[in-house]
Motif scaffolding. Structure first.
Motif, PDB file in Angstrom:
ATOM      1  N   GLN A 135      21.926 -35.653 -45.820  1.00 60.92           N
ATOM      2  CA  GLN A 135      20.966 -36.536 -45.158  1.00 60.92           C
ATOM      3  C   GLN A 135      19.722 -36.718 -46.029  1.00 60.92           C
ATOM      4  O   GLN A 135      19.228 -37.840 -46.189  1.00 60.92           O
TER       5      GLN A 135
ATOM      6  N   GLU B 160      18.373 -40.247 -47.473  1.00 57.38           N
ATOM      7  CA  GLU B 160      17.027 -40.736 -47.170  1.00 57.38           C
ATOM      8  C   GLU B 160      16.237 -41.068 -48.430  1.00 57.38           C
ATOM      9  O   GLU B 160      15.308 -41.877 -48.384  1.00 57.38           O
TER      10      GLU B 160
ATOM     11  N   LEU C  96      23.767 -43.835 -43.881  1.00 56.13           N
ATOM     12  CA  LEU C  96      22.684 -42.945 -43.462  1.00 56.13           C
ATOM     13  C   LEU C  96      22.794 -42.623 -41.969  1.00 56.13           C
ATOM     14  O   LEU C  96      22.643 -41.469 -41.562  1.00 56.13           O
TER      15      LEU C  96
ATOM     16  N   LYS D  89      23.292 -38.927 -40.419  1.00 58.24           N
ATOM     17  CA  LYS D  89      22.362 -38.394 -39.411  1.00 58.24           C
ATOM     18  C   LYS D  89      23.111 -37.975 -38.145  1.00 58.24           C
ATOM     19  O   LYS D  89      22.795 -36.946 -37.547  1.00 58.24           O
TER      20      LYS D  89
END
Length: 145
Positions: free
Chosen positions: A63, A67, A105, A109
């Motif tokens: 993650q 990001e 993403l 998550k």
């Protein structure tokens, strides 16, 4: 004096950003991403034992990597040539490319939020994440000869 120090600091930061190499930066992020997914794949394949805490740590690292993947900073115009496997389609369909990365993403998550309790749950999550990777690699990456 304080204003001068702040001004010099801002100039130094701008200069360091200007000298950053987006191609090398994105390649480094993708290598890191591949290493993390490779570690998770070993667990899925049974090559390493399932350890819920270790798996969650790896998913959290994935993650953090996702990001940091700033499409606009990593794929500015003019970085489609040189030592890169980024396909021209990225710049032709930047919105589609961003949407693909956004989905990746979101799926990473979701995997972190629903920390897998066993290897079967991890298999499902890695299947989804791997599908995202495949979509991007098929559409937005030039295959090496």
């Amino acid at each position: 004096m304080r204003k001068l120090v702040i001004a010099i600091s801002m100039l130094a930061l701008a200069a360091s950003a200007a000298f950053a190499d987006p191609i090398l930066d994105r390649q480094a992020l993708m290598k890191e991403r591949g290493k993390i997914v490779g570690g998770l794949s070993k667990v899925v394949k049974g090559e390493e034992p399932f350890d819920a805490a270790a798996v969650l740590t790896q998913l959290q690292a994935l993650q953090a990597n996702a990001e940091k993947f700033d499409v606009e900073a990593l794929f500015p115009k003019g970085t489609d040539t040189g030592d890169t496997t980024a396909a021209p389609k990225i710049w032709e369909d930047m919105a589609g490319f961003k949407a693909t990365e956004d989905k990746y993403l979101a799926d990473v998550k979701a995997a972190v939020a629903a920390a897998p309790a066993d290897v079967d749950a991890l298999k499902t999550q890695i299947g989804t994440i791997g599908s995202d990777c495949g979509t991007c690699h098929q559409g937005y990456r030039v295959k090496k000869g």
